[in-house]
Scaffold this active site. Structure first.
Site, PDB file in Angstrom:
ATOM      1  N   ASP A   1     105.610 -47.204  46.081  1.00 32.11           N
ATOM      2  CA  ASP A   1     105.850 -48.602  46.426  1.00 32.11           C
ATOM      3  C   ASP A   1     106.220 -49.309  45.128  1.00 32.11           C
ATOM      4  OD1 ASP A   1     105.874 -51.094  47.797  1.00 32.11           O
ATOM      5  OD2 ASP A   1     103.842 -51.482  47.063  1.00 32.11           O
TER       6      ASP A   1
ATOM      7  N   GLU B   1     109.841 -46.735  49.021  1.00 32.50           N
ATOM      8  CA  GLU B   1     110.154 -47.901  49.846  1.00 32.50           C
ATOM      9  C   GLU B   1     111.403 -48.567  49.303  1.00 32.50           C
ATOM     10  OE1 GLU B   1     107.244 -50.580  52.112  1.00 32.50           O
ATOM     11  OE2 GLU B   1     107.617 -51.621  50.214  1.00 32.50           O
TER      12      GLU B   1
ATOM     13  N   ASP C   1      98.811 -52.174  46.949  1.00 31.97           N
ATOM     14  CA  ASP C   1      99.977 -51.439  46.450  1.00 31.97           C
ATOM     15  C   ASP C   1      99.820 -49.930  46.641  1.00 31.97           C
ATOM     16  OD1 ASP C   1     101.606 -53.672  45.272  1.00 31.97           O
ATOM     17  OD2 ASP C   1      99.717 -53.966  44.203  1.00 31.97           O
TER      18      ASP C   1
END
Length: 157
Positions: free
Chosen positions: A8, A68, A140
């Site tokens: 991420d 992502e 996160d």
């Protein structure tokens, strides 16, 4: 068994999550964050992300990475910085010989929460349930684990 690294990306905090997949069974391996030092110039912080992902890969030896994709931010400057951070993470994975797969934030949320507009807390909770975690990972790290889970759903190992 396949080991997946989920990432991420963020210019201040980059989350990572590592899961093992055997058939339809997922196992938690590790998760955490790479926090960049805000006192340093942006280029230095990109290098911190690159080196941090390199360390995670060397330590956990994944065979594939899932990252992502950049979402459309209301602030173009923020979106540009996020894109740079994502690039540093992708290059680290590629330099270590990993194939990199991209997933939209909506697809990641759908994979773990069943709803593409799920909030961070919902994603954290569902990641914990799916992986059988006793505690709740940081937002996160949970997002990175969700990316890895999303990838495992796309490919039957």
């Amino acid at each position: 068994m396949e080991r997946i690294l989920g990432i991420d990306p963020g210019s201040r905090i980059t989350g990572y999550g590592v899961v093992d997949v055997q058939g339809s069974r997922l196992s938690f391996v590790a998760c955490g964050t790479i926090r960049t030092n805000q006192k340093y110039p942006f280029a230095y912080r990109l290098n911190e992300i690159f080196e941090g992902i390199n360390e995670v890969i060397q330590l956990h030896d994944p065979v594939v990475a899932a990252v992502e994709d950049v979402f459309l931010a209301s602030n173009p400057r923020s979106a540009l910085k996020l894109g740079h951070a994502r690039g540093a993470a992708v290059v680290a994975a590629m330099q270590n010989g990993l194939v990199v797969h991209d997933y939209s934030p909506r697809k990641v949320k759908q994979a773990v929460a069943g709803y593409g507009q799920a909030e961070k807390g919902q994603v954290q909770h569902m990641v914990g349930v799916i992986l059988g975690l006793k505690g709740r990972p940081s937002a996160d790290a949970a997002d990175a684990l969700a990316v890895a889970i999303c990838h495992s759903n796309q490919f039957q190992f």
